[in-house]
Design an enzyme around this catalytic site. Structure first.
Site, PDB file in Angstrom:
ATOM      1  N   GLU A  54      -3.508  -1.299  -7.242  1.00 45.03           N
ATOM      2  CA  GLU A  54      -4.209  -0.267  -6.299  1.00 45.03           C
ATOM      3  C   GLU A  54      -4.847   0.897  -6.830  1.00 45.03           C
ATOM      4  OE1 GLU A  54      -0.321  -0.420  -4.296  1.00 45.03           O
ATOM      5  OE2 GLU A  54      -1.179  -0.266  -2.378  1.00 45.03           O
TER       6      GLU A  54
ATOM      7  N   ARG B 276       2.648   7.216   2.478  1.00 46.74           N
ATOM      8  CA  ARG B 276       2.243   7.260   1.391  1.00 46.74           C
ATOM      9  C   ARG B 276       0.875   8.108   1.184  1.00 46.74           C
ATOM     10  NH1 ARG B 276       2.002   4.323  -3.553  1.00 46.74           N
ATOM     11  NH2 ARG B 276       3.917   3.143  -3.489  1.00 46.74           N
TER      12      ARG B 276
END
Lengths: 762, 469
Positions: free
Chosen positions: A710, A309
Site C-alpha cells: 500500500e 486508519r
C-alpha cells in the site's frame, strides 16, 4: 534466493495466456450461469417482487431470493448488515434482489429483466452532505487526541484553516468479481472465488447455506487484480453461486461484467476534510485539528477500520505536538464502500499535506522547508494514538531525494519559467509517506502455512495469503526455498484453500509477506530441524555441520541430494510435513480510547513530482517523478519495484483522472472504462526515477524486509500537491488554491479561475 | 451466389463457422467455443484491450496485421481474414520473453492483450511511440513502466503469414448468413450494398462495430438484420479529388490517419487521441458520422473545414454540408434505404486548429471538442468556421461565434466578443464527463487558446518536458 530480483512465478504463464483465472477453468457440461437481479432504486421499500416471468423464461433452472436462503441472509464481513438478497428494503442502486440460474449467461440476463418489482420510494441520502444533514452514521463519531490542540492553535503566532474534498476510487481490477461453485456430497460445496479473503468467503457461504464451516471449501489460485476490492466484496457472489449449486446439484458460476461489477461493488471512500493549524514563523506546527467525514455507503462493511486508519494517518510523517482528530462515518444510500489500497490512510494524509502547502504559501516559504520543519525526527515521538515513532529516517530520506532529484534547482527554474509563461504553469512538490504496518484489529495479525516435502525432494507450499499479482507467492516460495537450499522450481506454489490452511486473515493491509512469509518460514524450519536431527544421528555429525545448499545437503563430509535425504528420513519415519504459524509481536490497541501500539513498524518513502497545467483548459501532465522508498531489506527488489511504480500510478489516477459520478438518484454514471478513466501508459510521468532506501527493518520481520503493497500509492500525493502549486502560480501565489481531488481538468480550471478572482487578477 | 459459412484463417488453417449467431463476438467464440481462454474480457466495450487479438488482411502479396478488440468484433467480421491470438505465439515469442524479463506482468489478466498489441506493433514499418501503441490496453498493476521498457527492448520479427490461405478466401462468394431469422450480409460491391440497404431499410448498417458492438455487449439488444459494408472495396478508399479529400464510409481511422495528418497536424493529433490503436483499426469515420453521436469527435473538426457528406440510396447520391446531417439528438437526415457513402474534406486554408478536452488524454471521449478554421487577411478575419462537439445535442456549427469573428480585426477584443457569442450558440448540459459550466468556459477558452497560440504563446501541455535541473 531471498533479496534477489526474481521474476513473478506466473510471468511465463501470464504472457502466454496459460495462467488460468476462474473464468478460464473448463466448463463442466452441466454448468449453470447465474445473473443477479439488481435494485433500480437507492432507497425504497419493496412492496412486491413478482418473479413468475423470470422462472418461466427460456433456459431458466432456478430463481432464488431472500426467502430461499436456508441459513442467514447476510454476507457481511463484520456487522451483519449486508443481505445476500434485499428483504423488503433496498438501500442502494445495484443492490442484489434475486438470482436467476440458466443454461446460458444470455438466458440468465434476459430472464432477470422480466422481474416485476414494485418499489415505494424513500428519501435517498446520496452525498456526505445529505447524510450529515440527516445525521445517519454507521457508528458514532470517533475522536483521537494528543494534548490540547485547540489551545495550542489559539496560542500560536499564525493560524490557518481550510477544507478539502477527496473523491472515491473504483478498484478497476481487470478481472471482475467471479465465483464458481461445485456441489459435493452431504450438501457440502467447493467454491472457486476470486477473493483476497477465502476464509471470510467460506464463513459467509456457510452462514448463508446454514451449514458448518467444514462443509465449505474456498479456493483461489490467482486473481486478476484485487487492490482491496476482493476483500469483503466477493462473498455475495460466492454465496449466490453456492446456494444455486447446492439447490440444483449443478455447478454454478456468477461472473459480473464490468458495468455490473462497478455498480454492485464498493469503492474507496470519498472524504471531506476540514483542517485547522497553528504554527510559528518557520511553519512549525503547534497543533492541528482534522475533522474527517467519509461516505461509507449503506452498510458498515470495513468502514470502521478504514476510517480508523484515516485517523492514524492524519499526521502522515509529521510530529504534531498537539492534535485533535474527529472522524464521522456517514451512512448513505450508495453502495457500501470498502477496502482499497491504503485503507483510509491516503485520505487521512491528504489533510495535513494540504495544510502544510497552505502554511508555506502563507509564510512565503518553499513548502519543502515547512515539511522538513515538521518531520518526525530520529528520537522517539508520540503519535496522536499513543504509539512512539522511533528512529524515523524521514529527514535523511527526504534530503537524499531532494538532492538526487535536483529539487531546489528545478523549483527555482520553474518559478522563473512560470513568470515567463502566461497560459501554462508548472508546479513541483516533494511529499513524504509514513505508513503503519499491521492490521489495526490486532487479532488479524496471525497467519498459517503448510509445507510438505515429498520423498523425491519436491516441496509443496501452501499458506493463507492470496495472489492478486503483487508477487506474494514468489516471495514466500523464496523464503521456503532458502530454508532448504533449493532452487525455486523445486517448490510448488499451490492455490490458497481453506481446507489446507484454515482461519486465515485477508491478504490485505500490506501484510501478506510479513505474515505468511514468517508462517512459511516456521513450517519449513520445523521440517529442516527434523531433517537436521535425523541426519546428525544417522551420520554421527554435529548439527552445526549440516548445510542445505544447491539442492543438496552437506552432512559433515558427506554430500547427498535433498531428495536422497528426504527419502532416507521417510524410511526412518520422520514426518516431512509441517504446519507453520506466526503472530505479530508487540502490538496492542484499545479502540475505546484510540490509544496503543497498532503498528509493528512504519514504511517510509517520499516522492518529488513536477507537473504542468493549462490555465485555459485545466489539462495537465505529470512530467517527472522521483521516488525514494523504504522496503527494508527487500525480499525481492524486482517485485517491490513493481509495487512502488504501480502503486504510485494508481494513486495518481485516484487524484487526477478517476472520477466517480453519482446522480441525484444515486445512480452511478461512471460504470465502465468509457466513462471512468484510470491512467493509460502515456499518463505515467515522462521521466520516472525510482530508488530504494536501503535500511533493514529494525523489527525482526521476514528477512528484515518491509511491507510494500500500500505505502507507495500515497507517493502520488506529490502530484496533487504539485498541481496545487501550479494553480497557486496562476494566482501569482497570492491565495491558497481551493483544489479538490480528483484534480480533473475541470477542477483545475475552476480552481485557476477562483484563485485569479480572489487574487484580484481577473 | 452467396455463401453461408464464415471462413477465416487461424494459425495457418482455414476454419469454418456454420450456423453461427451473427452477433457472437470473436471473444465469445474464442473463449467458449474454441477454448482459447488466453484472450480475456475486461470491459466488453473496447476500452481496456484485455481481449486484443490481431487480424490479418491480404494486401497484395503481403498480410497486414492489426490489433483489434475481440470483445466488440462480431464473428462474421473474421470472414476472409486471418486471426492471431496469444496462443498463436506459443510462449517464447520475443515480445513474451521481453515482458517476462522486464517484469511486465503482475496480476497478468491484461497481459495477453498487451502481448498482442506489442506483437502487432512489431509488424509496423515505423511504429509510433510505445505509449501510443498501448493506449488501448489498460493495466491496473504495473504503472506501465516495465511494459514500455519491454516494448522498447524487443525487435520486430517477421512471421510466416498465411498468404495463400487468404488468397483462397478472397475468391469466396459474399457472405450471407441466416441464423434463426437473424441475418448478416457482407456484400463485396457498392452496387450490391446499395441494393441490399434499399431492400432492407430497417437493417443495421455496420462498419467497424466499435459502436454497434456495444449495442449487443452493453445494451444486450437483438439485431435482426445486419449489413456489413466492410467488404466493399469502393468504400475503403481515400482519394484526393478536385473537391477535396474523399474518405469512403468504410475507411478505418488508421487508414485515413496519414491523409488527415497531411491536411493538418491537429487533425492527425485528433485521430491519435481518438479511441486507441484497436478502435482506430476497426472504427470508421463514416460510422462516426452516421451514428450521430452528440460528441462525435471528428465532426466538429470537419464541419469547421466545410466538409460535405455524400449519401447514397440505390443509384442516387445526394450531398449536404456535414452539419446539416445532424438534425437533433439521435436523429439524422438519413432516409430509409439510404447510407453514408463518403465524406469530402476541404484542406484548411489559413489558421486551423482542433482542440479536444477530456479527463484523460488518450482513449477518452471528448467533454468538448472544438474545430476552428479562420482565414485572416490584412489583420481581419475574412472567414470563420467554428464548430463544437459536446456542446449540444449534435455536433454543431457555432453560428453566432462565427458571425462575431467574421469581418472583425484579429484582436483580443474580437476574441472576447466571439467567446461571449458562444453563450448564444450553446446551452450545454451537465453529465459525467463535465459540467455545463466547464463546457462553456472550456469552449470559450479554446477560442482564446487559438488566438494565444497564433501569437506564438506556448499553450499545449503535451508539448512540455520537465525543466532540467
Amino acid at each position: 534466493m531471498v533479496h534477489q530480483p526474481i521474476r513473478h512465478d506466473s510471468a511465463e504463464k501470464h504472457v502466454s495466456g496459460w495462467a488460468l483465472y476462474i473464468d478460464d477453468l473448463p466448463h463442466p457440461a452441466d454448468l449453470l450461469h447465474v445473473h443477479i437481479g439488481m435494485s433500480e432504486r437507492a432507497h425504497a421499500r419493496i412492496v412486491a417482487m413478482d418473479l413468475t416471468a423470470v422462472r418461466a423464461a427460456p433456459g431458466v433452472i432456478d430463481v432464488i431470493s431472500a426467502s430461499d436462503i436456508p441459513g442467514k441472509n447476510d454476507v457481511s464481513p463484520v456487522a451483519g448488515d449486508d443481505p445476500l438478497f434485499a428483504d423488503g428494503l433496498v438501500q442502494y442502486v445495484g443492490q442484489s434482489l434475486f438470482a436467476v440460474a440458466a443454461e446460458t449467461e444470455a438466458q440468465a440476463r434476459a430472464a432477470a429483466k422480466l422481474a416485476e418489482v414494485v418499489y415505494e420510494d424513500l428519501p435517498p441520502l446520496i452525498t456526505i452532505a445529505d447524510a450529515r444533514a440527516a445525521g445517519t452514521v454507521i457508528e458514532p463519531a470517533q475522536t483521537m487526541r494528543l494534548g490540547d490542540a485547540s489551545a495550542a492553535i489559539a496560542a500560536a503566532p499564525h493560524r490557518l484553516e481550510g477544507r478539502l474534498a477527496i473523491g472515491g476510487q473504483d478498484h478497476f481490477y481487470l478481472e471482475g468479481q467471479i465465483a464458481l461453485a461445485t456441489p459435493r456430497e452431504d450438501g457440502d460445496v467447493h467454491v472457486w472465488s476470486s477473493t483476497q479473503h477465502p476464509t471470510e468467503v467460506q464463513h459467509n457461504v456457510a452462514r448463508v447455506l446454514g451449514v458448518r464451516d467444514h462443509s465449505v471449501t474456498v479456493e483461489i489460485r490467482r486473481m486478476g487484480g484485487g487492490f482491496g476490492g476482493k476483500e469483503s466484496q466477493p462473498a455475495l457472489f460466492a454465496a449466490a453461486a453456492a446456494l444455486i449449486a447446492v439447490r440444483t446439484g449443478r455447478p454454478a458460476k456468477v461472473r459480473l461484467d464490468r458495468d455490473d461489477d462497478m455498480v454492485m461493488t464498493g469503492k474507496r471512500h470519498d472524504f471531506e476534510t476540514a483542517w485547522s493549524v497553528g504554527f510559528d514563523d518557520d511553519g512549525r506546527l503547534a497543533g492541528a485539528t482534522f475533522d474527517l467525514a467519509s461516505r461509507c455507503g449503506c452498510s458498515a462493511d470495513l468502514s470502521m477500520a478504514i476510517n480508523d486508519r484515516a485517523m492514524f494517518h492524519c499526521d502522515n510523517a509529521y510530529a504534531l505536538p498537539t492534535a485533535k482528530i474527529v472522524s464521522h462515518r456517514f451512512r448513505t444510500n450508495t453502495v457500501s464502500n470498502t477496502a482499497f489500497r491504503g485503507f483510509g490512510g491516503p485520505q487521512g494524509m491528504m489533510g495535513v499535506e494540504r495544510a502544510l502547502d497552505a502554511v508555506a504559501l502563507h509564510l512565503g516559504k518553499d513548502p519543502l522547508d515547512v515539511r522538513k520543519a515538521n518531520l518526525y525526527g530520529p528520537a522517539g515521538v508520540q503519535t496522536p494514538y499513543g504509539q512512539t515513532v522511533e528512529g524515523s529516517p524521514a529527514l535523511a530520506l527526504i534530503e537524499q531525494l531532494e538532492a538526487s532529484s535536483g529539487y531546489r534547482v528545478r523549483r527555482a527554474a520553474i518559478l522563473k519559467w512560470n513568470a515567463e509563461n502566461r497560459w501554462l504553469k508548472r508546479g513541483i512538490a516533494l511529499t513524504p509517506v509514513k505508513f503503519g504496518i499491521s492490521f489495526t484489529a490486532t487479532h488479524l495479525n496471525q497467519a498459517g502455512a503448510l509445507v510438505h516435502v515429498y520423498t523425491d525432494g519436491s516441496v509443496m507450499l501452501n499458506h493463507g495469503g492470496t495472489e492478486m499479482g503483487q508477487g506474494l507467492y514468489v516471495k514466500v516460495a523464496q523464503v521456503v526455498a532458502d530454508v532448504f537450499g533449493l532452487d525455486l522450481d523445486q517448490v510448488k506454489i499451490t492455490a490458497t484453500a481453506t481446507d489446507k490452511v484454515p482461519n486465515t486473515s485477508a491478504t490485505a493491509a500490506s501484510s501478506g509477506s510479513d505474515l505468511n512469509g514468517m508462517a512459511a518460514l516456521d513450517a519449513a524450519g520445523q521440517i529442516r530441524d527434523r531433517l537436521v536431527a535425523f541426519a546428525a544421528a544417522e551420520f554421527g555429525v554435529p548439527p552445526g555441520r549440516i548445510v542445505f545448499e544447491n539442492n543438496s545437503v552437506r552432512v559433515g563430509d558427506t554430500v547427498l541430494t535433498f531428495a536422497e535425504l528426504a527419502k532416507k528420513a521417510w524410511f526412518a519415519r520422520v514426518s516431512l510435513s509441517a504446519a507453520g504459524y506466526y503472530r505479530t509481536p508487540k502490538i496492542h490497541y484499545d479502540r475505546t480510547r484510540h490509544q496503543g501500539r497498532p503498528f509493528l513498524y512504519y514504511a517510509w518513502g517520499a516522492a518529488v513530482s513536477e507537473v504542468i497545467i493549462d490555465t485555459l483548459t485545466g489539462e495537465n501532465r505529470c512530467l517527472r517523478t522521483d521516488i525514494l522508498h523504504d522496503c527494508g531489506k527487500s525480499l525481492n527488489p524486482a517485485i517491490d519495484l513493481g509495487q512502488i511504480e504501480g502503486g504510485f500510478v494508481q494513486g495518481m489516477g485516484w487524484l487526477t483522472t478517476e472520477e466517480l459520478v453519482f446522480d441525484a438518484k444515486g445512480v452511478l454514471k461512471t460504470h465502465a472504462p468509457s466513462t471512468y478513466k484510470i491512467p493509460t501508459a502515456s499518463d505515467r510521468p515522462g521521466v520516472m526515477n525510482i530508488d530504494f532506501w536501503h535500511e533493514p527493518n529494525a523489527e525482526p520481520t521476514i528477512h528484515r524486509s518491509k511491507a510494500v503493497g500500500e505505502p507507495p500509492l500515497m507517493l502520488a500525493i506529490s502530484v496533487f500537491s504539485a498541481l496545487t502549486q501550479a494553480v497557486a502560480a496562476a494566482g501569482d501565489w497570492r491565495v491558497m488554491p481551493d483544489l479538490d481531488a480528483p484534480a480533473t481538468p475541470e477542477r483545475i480550471l475552476m480552481a485557476v479561475d477562483d484563485v485569479r478572482r480572489r487574487a484580484g487578477l481577473a | 451466389m452467396a455463401r453461408d459459412v464464415v471462413r477465416f484463417v487461424l494459425d495457418g488453417e482455414i476454419r469454418e463457422l456454420r450456423d453461427i449467431d451473427p452477433t457472437t463476438t470473436v471473444l465469445g467464440l474464442l473463449r467458449y467455443d474454441l477454448r482459447r481462454t488466453g484472450t480475456k474480457e475486461g470491459c466488453a466495450e473496447g476500452d481496456c484491450g484485455a481481449c486484443t487479438v490481431a487480424l490479418g488482411e491480404l494486401d497484395g502479396d503481403q498480410v497486414t496485421w492489426r490489433a483489434v478488440n475481440a470483445c466488440i468484433l462480431f464473428a462474421p467480421m473474421l470472414d476472409g481474414k486471418a486471426l492471431k491470438t496469444v496462443e498463436s505465439l506459443g510462449g517464447d515469442h520475443p515480445v513474451q520473453r521481453a515482458l517476462v524479463e522486464h517484469h511486465g506482468s503482475q496480476c497478468g489478466f491484461c497481459t495477453p492483450g498487451f502481448v498482442m498489441s506489442l506483437w502487432a506493433r512489431g509488424r509496423e514499418d515505423s511504429p509510433p511511440p510505445v505509449a501510443d501503441s498501448i493506449a488501448g490496453n489498460l493495466c491496473r498493476c504495473t504503472g506501465y513502466g516495465p511494459i514500455i521498457a519491454a516494448a522498447e527492448a524487443v525487435a520486430p520479427r517477421a512471421t510466416d503469414d498465411p498468404v495463400e490461405a487468404l488468397k483462397a478466401l478472397a475468391r469466396d462468394e459474399p457472405l450471407s448468413l441466416n441464423h434463426a431469422g437473424r441475418r448478416w450480409f457482407a456484400p463485396k460491391s457498392l452496387g450490391d450494398l446499395a441494393a441490399l440497404i434499399e431492400a432492407n431499410p430497417d437493417a443495421v448498417v455496420l462498419a467497424g462495430a466499435t459502436d454497434v458492438g456495444l449495442w449487443v455487449t452493453k445494451q444486450h439488444r437483438t439485431l435482426e438484420t445486419i449489413i456489413h459494408l466492410g467488404e466493399v472495396g469502393e468504400l475503403r478508399t481515400v482519394s484526393l479529388t478536385p473537391e477535396g479529400l474523399r474518405i469512403g464510409a468504410g475507411v478505418r481511422y488508421s487508414d485515413a490517419w496519414a491523409a488527415l495528418a497531411d491536411l493538418h497536424p491537429d487533425l492527425g493529433e485528433l485521430v491519435r487521441r481518438l479511441g486507441s490503436v484497436q478502435v482506430r483499426n476497426s472504427g470508421t469515420i463514416g460510422g462516426n458520422i452516421a451514428n450521430g453521436s452528440p460528441i462525435g469527435d471528428m465532426p466538429p473538426a470537419l464541419i469547421a473545414l466545410g466538409a460535405t457528406l455524400v449519401l447514397r440510396k440505390g443509384d442516387e447520391t445526394r450531398r449536404m454540408p456535414l452539419e446539416d446531417y445532424f438534425l437533433a439528438y439521435g436523429k439524422q437526415d438519413r432516409r430509409p434505404g439510404e447510407f453514408v457513402e463518403a465524406v469530402i474534406v476541404l484542406p484548411p486554408v489559413g489558421l486551423y486548429r482542433v482542440f479536444k478536452l477530456s479527463k484523460r488524454f488518450d482513449q477518452d471521449i471528448s467533454a468538448v471538442c472544438g474545430g476552428f478554421s479562420l482565414s485572416i487577411k490584412d489583420g481581419h478575419v475574412a472567414n470563420a468556421g467554428v464548430a463544437f462537439g459536446g456542446m449540444a445535442a449534435t455536433p454543431k456549427r457555432a453560428a453566432a461565434c462565427e458571425a462575431a469573428l467574421t469581418g472583425k480585426p484579429w484582436t483580443e477584443a474580437t476574441i472576447e466578443a466571439a467567446a461571449t457569442a458562444l453563450e448564444r450558440d450553446f446551452q450545454p448540459i451537465d453529465d459525467m464527463r463535465a459540467s455545463a459550466a466547464y463546457r462553456l468556459a472550456g469552449a470559450k477558452n479554446l477560442l482564446r487558446k487559438v488566438f494565444a497560440e497564433s501569437g506564438g504563446a506556448a499553450v499545449r501541455v503535451l508539448d512540455a518536458g520537465p525543466v532540467d535541473a
